[in-house]
Design a protein around this motif. Structure first.
Motif, PDB file in Angstrom:
ATOM      1  N   CYS A  63       0.855  -1.183   0.000  1.00 62.03           N
ATOM      2  CA  CYS A  63       0.000   0.000   0.000  1.00 62.03           C
ATOM      3  C   CYS A  63       0.890   1.232   0.000  1.00 62.03           C
ATOM      4  CB  CYS A  63      -0.893  -0.015   1.235  1.00 62.03           C
ATOM      5  SG  CYS A  63      -1.787   1.540   1.534  1.00 62.03           S
ATOM      6  N   ALA A  64       0.547   2.231  -0.802  1.00 63.83           N
ATOM      7  CA  ALA A  64       1.437   3.368  -1.018  1.00 63.83           C
ATOM      8  C   ALA A  64       1.456   4.366   0.138  1.00 63.83           C
ATOM      9  CB  ALA A  64       1.037   4.091  -2.315  1.00 63.83           C
ATOM     10  N   PHE A  65       0.561   4.249   1.127  1.00 65.24           N
ATOM     11  CA  PHE A  65       0.565   5.180   2.255  1.00 65.24           C
ATOM     12  C   PHE A  65       1.726   4.855   3.189  1.00 65.24           C
ATOM     13  CE2 PHE A  65      -2.764   8.287   3.496  1.00 65.24           C
ATOM     14  CZ  PHE A  65      -3.343   8.451   2.261  1.00 65.24           C
ATOM     15  N   PRO A  66       2.452   5.861   3.680  1.00 63.82           N
ATOM     16  CA  PRO A  66       3.614   5.630   4.554  1.00 63.82           C
ATOM     17  C   PRO A  66       3.252   4.829   5.797  1.00 63.82           C
ATOM     18  CG  PRO A  66       3.538   7.918   3.856  1.00 63.82           C
ATOM     19  CD  PRO A  66       2.250   7.295   3.407  1.00 63.82           C
ATOM     20  N   GLY A  67       4.079   3.829   6.088  1.00 64.63           N
ATOM     21  CA  GLY A  67       3.888   3.034   7.288  1.00 64.63           C
ATOM     22  C   GLY A  67       2.917   1.887   7.147  1.00 64.63           C
ATOM     23  N   CYS A  68       2.193   1.813   6.044  1.00 63.89           N
ATOM     24  CA  CYS A  68       1.227   0.721   5.877  1.00 63.89           C
ATOM     25  C   CYS A  68       1.962  -0.545   5.455  1.00 63.89           C
ATOM     26  CB  CYS A  68       0.163   1.091   4.842  1.00 63.89           C
ATOM     27  SG  CYS A  68      -1.169  -0.144   4.736  1.00 63.89           S
ATOM     28  N   ARG A  69       1.640  -1.654   6.085  1.00 62.64           N
ATOM     29  CA  ARG A  69       2.342  -2.914   5.835  1.00 62.64           C
ATOM     30  C   ARG A  69       1.591  -3.816   4.872  1.00 62.64           C
ATOM     31  NH1 ARG A  69      -0.500  -6.797   7.677  1.00 62.64           N
ATOM     32  NH2 ARG A  69      -1.985  -6.528   9.376  1.00 62.64           N
ATOM     33  N   GLY A 105       0.353  -5.836   1.889  1.00 62.59           N
ATOM     34  CA  GLY A 105       0.871  -6.153   0.579  1.00 62.59           C
ATOM     35  C   GLY A 105      -0.125  -5.779  -0.509  1.00 62.59           C
ATOM     36  N   ALA A 106       0.382  -5.538  -1.719  1.00 63.55           N
ATOM     37  CA  ALA A 106      -0.477  -5.093  -2.815  1.00 63.55           C
ATOM     38  C   ALA A 106      -1.549  -6.117  -3.161  1.00 63.55           C
ATOM     39  CB  ALA A 106       0.382  -4.787  -4.043  1.00 63.55           C
ATOM     40  N   ASP A 107      -1.282  -7.389  -2.922  1.00 63.50           N
ATOM     41  CA  ASP A 107      -2.283  -8.413  -3.217  1.00 63.50           C
ATOM     42  C   ASP A 107      -3.546  -8.238  -2.374  1.00 63.50           C
ATOM     43  OD1 ASP A 107      -0.864  -9.658  -5.186  1.00 63.50           O
ATOM     44  OD2 ASP A 107      -0.031 -11.230  -3.908  1.00 63.50           O
ATOM     45  N   ALA A 108      -3.414  -7.586  -1.206  1.00 63.94           N
ATOM     46  CA  ALA A 108      -4.559  -7.368  -0.322  1.00 63.94           C
ATOM     47  C   ALA A 108      -5.120  -5.958  -0.459  1.00 63.94           C
ATOM     48  CB  ALA A 108      -4.147  -7.623   1.129  1.00 63.94           C
ATOM     49  N   CYS A 109      -4.714  -5.221  -1.499  1.00 59.25           N
ATOM     50  CA  CYS A 109      -5.122  -3.825  -1.663  1.00 59.25           C
ATOM     51  C   CYS A 109      -6.170  -3.654  -2.761  1.00 59.25           C
ATOM     52  CB  CYS A 109      -3.904  -2.957  -2.011  1.00 59.25           C
ATOM     53  SG  CYS A 109      -2.773  -2.695  -0.631  1.00 59.25           S
ATOM     54  N   GLU A 110      -6.816  -2.492  -2.743  1.00 60.42           N
ATOM     55  CA  GLU A 110      -7.679  -2.068  -3.842  1.00 60.42           C
ATOM     56  C   GLU A 110      -6.842  -1.202  -4.783  1.00 60.42           C
ATOM     57  OE1 GLU A 110     -11.662  -1.736  -1.007  1.00 60.42           O
ATOM     58  OE2 GLU A 110     -10.653   0.080  -1.724  1.00 60.42           O
ATOM     59  N   LEU A 111      -7.319  -1.035  -6.009  1.00 57.85           N
ATOM     60  CA  LEU A 111      -6.596  -0.207  -6.969  1.00 57.85           C
ATOM     61  C   LEU A 111      -7.225   1.188  -6.983  1.00 57.85           C
ATOM     62  CD1 LEU A 111      -4.121  -1.140  -8.380  1.00 57.85           C
ATOM     63  CD2 LEU A 111      -5.400  -1.400 -10.473  1.00 57.85           C
ATOM     64  N   ASP A 170      -0.573   4.865 -15.420  1.00 56.03           N
ATOM     65  CA  ASP A 170       0.064   6.031 -14.818  1.00 56.03           C
ATOM     66  C   ASP A 170      -0.885   6.760 -13.877  1.00 56.03           C
ATOM     67  OD1 ASP A 170      -1.694   7.093 -16.627  1.00 56.03           O
ATOM     68  OD2 ASP A 170      -0.201   8.199 -17.786  1.00 56.03           O
ATOM     69  N   ASN A 171      -2.074   6.172 -13.636  1.00 55.42           N
ATOM     70  CA  ASN A 171      -3.046   6.780 -12.734  1.00 55.42           C
ATOM     71  C   ASN A 171      -3.579   5.774 -11.716  1.00 55.42           C
ATOM     72  OD1 ASN A 171      -4.604   9.135 -11.970  1.00 55.42           O
ATOM     73  ND2 ASN A 171      -6.410   8.085 -12.787  1.00 55.42           N
ATOM     74  N   LEU A 172      -2.903   4.644 -11.566  1.00 56.30           N
ATOM     75  CA  LEU A 172      -3.369   3.582 -10.677  1.00 56.30           C
ATOM     76  C   LEU A 172      -2.305   3.265  -9.629  1.00 56.30           C
ATOM     77  CD1 LEU A 172      -4.922   1.138 -13.318  1.00 56.30           C
ATOM     78  CD2 LEU A 172      -6.140   2.770 -11.863  1.00 56.30           C
ATOM     79  N   ALA A 173      -2.757   3.096  -8.377  1.00 53.48           N
ATOM     80  CA  ALA A 173      -1.843   2.774  -7.282  1.00 53.48           C
ATOM     81  C   ALA A 173      -2.561   1.876  -6.286  1.00 53.48           C
ATOM     82  CB  ALA A 173      -1.370   4.045  -6.585  1.00 53.48           C
ATOM     83  N   PRO A 174      -1.887   0.849  -5.754  1.00 53.32           N
ATOM     84  CA  PRO A 174      -2.529  -0.011  -4.754  1.00 53.32           C
ATOM     85  C   PRO A 174      -2.628   0.683  -3.402  1.00 53.32           C
ATOM     86  CG  PRO A 174      -0.264  -0.707  -5.122  1.00 53.32           C
ATOM     87  CD  PRO A 174      -0.532   0.388  -6.097  1.00 53.32           C
ATOM     88  N   LEU A 175      -3.851   0.725  -2.839  1.00 57.19           N
ATOM     89  CA  LEU A 175      -4.074   1.241  -1.491  1.00 57.19           C
ATOM     90  C   LEU A 175      -4.933   0.236  -0.734  1.00 57.19           C
ATOM     91  CD1 LEU A 175      -4.924   5.050  -1.979  1.00 57.19           C
ATOM     92  CD2 LEU A 175      -2.727   4.020  -1.399  1.00 57.19           C
ATOM     93  N   CYS A 176      -4.625   0.034   0.540  1.00 55.20           N
ATOM     94  CA  CYS A 176      -5.482  -0.822   1.352  1.00 55.20           C
ATOM     95  C   CYS A 176      -6.859  -0.169   1.485  1.00 55.20           C
ATOM     96  CB  CYS A 176      -4.851  -1.070   2.728  1.00 55.20           C
ATOM     97  SG  CYS A 176      -4.839   0.390   3.802  1.00 55.20           S
ATOM     98  N   ARG A 177      -7.826  -0.931   1.921  1.00 54.62           N
ATOM     99  CA  ARG A 177      -9.206  -0.436   1.987  1.00 54.62           C
ATOM    100  C   ARG A 177      -9.306   0.845   2.812  1.00 54.62           C
ATOM    101  NH1 ARG A 177     -14.355  -2.330   1.247  1.00 54.62           N
ATOM    102  NH2 ARG A 177     -15.954  -1.556   2.679  1.00 54.62           N
ATOM    103  N   ILE A 226      -9.565   7.223   3.015  1.00 53.45           N
ATOM    104  CA  ILE A 226      -9.220   8.504   3.652  1.00 53.45           C
ATOM    105  C   ILE A 226      -8.364   9.370   2.750  1.00 53.45           C
ATOM    106  CG2 ILE A 226      -9.315   7.412   5.924  1.00 53.45           C
ATOM    107  CD1 ILE A 226      -6.230   7.711   5.986  1.00 53.45           C
ATOM    108  N   ASN A 227      -7.950   8.866   1.600  1.00 52.91           N
ATOM    109  CA  ASN A 227      -7.137   9.666   0.691  1.00 52.91           C
ATOM    110  C   ASN A 227      -7.904  10.916   0.254  1.00 52.91           C
ATOM    111  OD1 ASN A 227      -4.719   9.739  -1.338  1.00 52.91           O
ATOM    112  ND2 ASN A 227      -6.528  10.084  -2.601  1.00 52.91           N
TER     113      ASN A 227
END
Length: 361
Positions: free
Chosen positions: A271-277, A279-285, A300-307, A312-313
């Motif tokens: 997950c691209a947020f600092p400190g988040c552990r 893995g991308a397999d458990a993230c949303e796009l 160029d507009n997609l990034a994995p973030l946890c739920r 909160i982004n």
């Protein structure tokens, strides 16, 4: 008053006045532990945030100031009151606790005599995993006592009593997960492994034992482990540009297709947020430029973030509450509310394939 005296005053007698000028974004930018920042922010909301108990709030601020309640005491009070449902009772107890004086240990001991006895809550079933470190992960959990008693009995079966039990139980647990010894194979998502051409040449020549490769489940693999594995089952080929990142594929659908998801996870295996552990397999796009603002479903507009972090982004660039994800040179980077860029991981394929090149730019 010297620097240390000012610091000590802010934590102790002057804590309540320090909270009046609390700046969450500044603390995050300065590298203060986000967990501590969240706790202080909640305390600040109690004493200075909007409430229908204005008189009670003003009295609490006055008591905290006159009795010199430290930041640790204020935090203890709020942790102790968080399970109470009655707001009026919560304010009454808060006032009583703020009247207590003395060192922290004496304060907490006397506070427990004032606080109502609480029935211990039954913990919910859960299991948590830590991030990977030095090839290991920690996990803990809570579940049905009979099930876990049976599991412990199974793990202790056949232990060598002359040796430490912990490592032996972990090996028995691994046997259950992997199917060895008659256990049950646990299905897991197939991780994606990215290998740069120079590293691949070194590995195949037997010279890449020191190469560390990132997988999309947040783990790593050395060059030696790569050779030992049947890597044909996990290796997928993808094209990357050292500046633009992964190659774009489609833009007409809001939801990314499988290949887009795979490539995005290779760029950021966490997950691209600092400190988040996570893995991308458990993230949303996540759409970096929100779909509602015309953001396309391109790589160029997609990034994995946890739920949690996806919700909160700050999707609206003009809102500066929690920070937002942007793409910088083909990789997702978090921008704090005050405008500071922070990257969560350097284990993505862009860093692995083009790290030296990008550092020279």
């Amino acid at each position: 008053m010297n620097l240390f005296e000012s610091f000590a005053h802010a934590l102790a007698a002057g804590a309540i006045d320090m909270l009046a000028a609390f700046d969450r974004g500044m603390l995050v930018d300065l590298g203060v532990n986000p967990t501590r920042v969240r706790e202080w922010s909640k305390i600040r909301d109690v004493y200075y945030g909007p409430t229908r108990f204005k008189r009670q709030q003003a009295k609490a601020v006055s008591l905290a100031r006159s009795h010199g309640a430290s930041l640790d005491k204020l935090a203890f009070i709020e942790r102790s009151l968080r399970l109470l449902d009655d707001d009026t009772e919560r304010w009454r107890l808060r006032h009583r606790l703020l009247e207590l004086r003395g060192p922290y240990n004496s304060f907490t001991r006397r506070a427990k005599e004032i606080l109502p006895a609480q029935e211990p809550s039954v913990p919910e079933d859960y299991i948590n995993f830590s991030e990977s470190k030095d090839g290991k992960r920690r996990f803990c959990g809570s579940g049905d006592e009979h099930l876990l008693a049976a599991l412990e009995h199974r793990l202790r079966d056949g232990l060598d009593t002359s040796k430490t039990s912990g490592p032996q139980m972990m090996r028995n647990f691994a046997d259950i997960l992997t199917g060895e010894g008659g256990g049950v194979q646990v299905p897991v998502p197939r991780p994606i492994l990215a290998v740069g051409l120079p590293d691949f040449v070194r590995i195949m020549a037997g010279e890449g034992d020191d190469v560390v490769l990132a997988l999309s489940d947040g783990t790593t693999m050395t060059g030696a482990e790569f050779l030992a594995a049947q890597f044909g089952d996990i290796l997928e080929v993808a094209a990357f540009h050292p500046e633009a990142g992964a190659v774009n594929l489609y833009r007409t659908e809001r939801r990314a297709n499988k290949k887009q998801r795979d490539l995005a996870k290779m760029v950021s295996p966490l997950c691209a947020f600092p400190g988040c552990r996570h893995g991308a397999d458990a993230c949303e796009l996540h759409h970096v430029t929100a779909w509602k603002h015309g953001g396309e479903t391109n790589l160029d507009n997609l990034a994995p973030l946890c739920r949690y972090h996806n919700r909160i982004n700050d999707d609206d660039p003009w809102r500066k509450r929690r920070g937002r994800i942007v793409m910088i040179r083909g990789a997702p980077v978090w921008i704090s509310p005050r405008g500071y860029p922070v990257k969560n991981t350097n284990r993505g394929v862009m860093d692995k394939l083009f790290g030296d090149y990008r550092r020279r730019m």
